[in-house]
Design a protein around this motif. Structure first.
Motif, short mmCIF file in Angstrom:
data_model
loop_
_atom_site.label_atom_id
_atom_site.label_comp_id
_atom_site.label_asym_id
_atom_site.label_seq_id
_atom_site.Cartn_x
_atom_site.Cartn_y
_atom_site.Cartn_z
N PHE A 251 0.84 -1.20 0.00
CA PHE A 251 0.00 0.00 0.00
C PHE A 251 0.87 1.26 0.00
O PHE A 251 0.64 2.20 -0.77
N LEU A 252 1.90 1.28 0.86
CA LEU A 252 2.76 2.46 0.95
C LEU A 252 3.51 2.69 -0.37
O LEU A 252 3.74 3.83 -0.77
N ASP A 253 3.84 1.60 -1.07
CA ASP A 253 4.50 1.74 -2.37
C ASP A 253 3.59 2.48 -3.36
O ASP A 253 4.05 3.28 -4.17
N GLN A 254 2.29 2.19 -3.27
CA GLN A 254 1.34 2.91 -4.14
C GLN A 254 1.29 4.39 -3.77
O GLN A 254 1.23 5.26 -4.63
N LEU A 255 1.29 4.63 -2.46
CA LEU A 255 1.28 6.03 -1.98
C LEU A 255 2.53 6.75 -2.48
O LEU A 255 2.48 7.90 -2.91
N ARG A 256 3.66 6.05 -2.44
CA ARG A 256 4.93 6.64 -2.88
C ARG A 256 4.89 7.00 -4.36
O ARG A 256 5.59 7.90 -4.82
N LYS A 257 4.03 6.29 -5.12
CA LYS A 257 3.92 6.59 -6.56
C LYS A 257 2.89 7.69 -6.81
O LYS A 257 2.55 7.97 -7.96
N GLY A 258 2.32 8.22 -5.73
CA GLY A 258 1.37 9.33 -5.89
C GLY A 258 -0.07 8.91 -6.04
O GLY A 258 -0.94 9.74 -6.31
#
Ligand SMILES: Cc1cc2nc3c(=O)[nH]c(=O)nc-3n(C[C@H](O)[C@H](O)[C@H](O)COP(=O)(O)O)c2cc1C
Length: 262
Positions: A251-258
């Motif tokens: 989930f955080l990886d998706q957040l990191r991609k904006g």
């Protein structure tokens, strides 16, 4: 009709039994009658904790502020995706009790189980905090793990870069006041603010340790352990590292991609 001699053994027994029955009915009725108040108090506590890490000031009642600024969603931890069709169940979703139900939880491989919790709910509630214009400012993630005396439960708020800790709080634990209980100390919790979860290579770098770095590159990732409470802080470190580095990583990886910016 048979007349009971209240001074006899039988009479004493009948009176005591009757008295016990009346008392047990009174106590059970009180428990049932107070249940809705207890549930409301638990919900209020949860909302207060979430608003605290959301960085939102209460205006009007807690419930009004919460409704205006917090959007709950369920995260499917097996895919890292939001289970949008289940959103109506998200707010206050009871992930802790799910962990003991094999149908509603996933087993954690022993070598991964640094938080010492064995299983966790497949779906986890996560909370998007919004400003007055409806822009999402932080995501609030529940996390927990075995501390010294108890399982400690908390919320960590992560910024929209998916990598910066904005706030932390603990809402349930049984650690010793003055020792492990200092995880509730706002001054210690303030040390978490601004710390980064992953380093530039995408590796989990957040940690809590004795003699944490206060300058240099490592200072961005390290929080000082509580003195006299190394065992509790070890548990909290493992809980934070497990949830932020494993469960919430997709989930955080998706957040990191904006993603999720709206
Ligand atoms: C009655 C009692 C309660 C304690 N409670 C805690 C606690 O809640 N958390 C904790 O980490 N250590 C607790 N300790 C201390 C641990 O046994 C241990 O000494 C400590 O975690 C070591 O921390 P330090 O390396 O910072 O000195 C307690 C000790 C005693 C005697």
């Amino acid at each position: 009709m048979l007349k009971l001699n209240k001074d006899s053994v039988l009479g004493t027994f009948v009176i005591i039994t009757g008295f016990c029955l009346v008392c047990s009915v009174l106590v059970s009725s009180a428990v049932v009658a107070l249940d809705p108040f207890k549930a409301a108090a638990v919900a209020n506590d949860r909302q207060v904790s979430i608003l605290r890490v959301a960085g939102v000031e209460t205006q009007g009642t807690v419930a009004q502020t919460y409704a205006a600024h917090i959007e709950a969603q369920l995260l499917d931890t097996t895919t890292g995706k939001i289970a949008a069709d289940r959103q109506s169940e998200a707010d206050g979703y009871n992930f802790a009790s799910n962990a003991s139900n094999p149908d509603l939880s996933v087993a954690i491989p022993a070598e991964e189980d640094i938080a010492g919790i064995r299983r966790h709910s497949t779906l986890m509630p996560i909370y998007f905090a919004k400003d007055a214009d409806g822009n999402v400012t932080r995501v609030i993630l529940p996390f927990y793990g075995a501390a010294l005396w108890s399982t400690a439960y908390g919320y960590v708020a992560v910024g929209m870069d998916g990598n910066t800790i904005e706030a932390v709080t603990f809402y349930q634990h049984g650690e010793t006041p003055g020792l492990g209980g200092e995880i509730d100390n706002p001054r210690w919790q303030a040390l978490w603010v601004g710390k980064k979860i992953e380093n530039a290579d995408g590796e989990l770098a957040f940690t809590i340790k004795k003699n944490a770095a206060h300058e240099g590159e490592q200072a961005a990732y390290e929080v000082d352990a509580l003195s006299g409470a190394t065992l509790t802080t070890n548990g909290i470190r493992h809980a934070a590292q497990y949830w932020l580095g494993t469960v919430y990583k997709p989930f955080l990886d998706q957040l990191r991609k904006g993603e999720f910016l709206k």
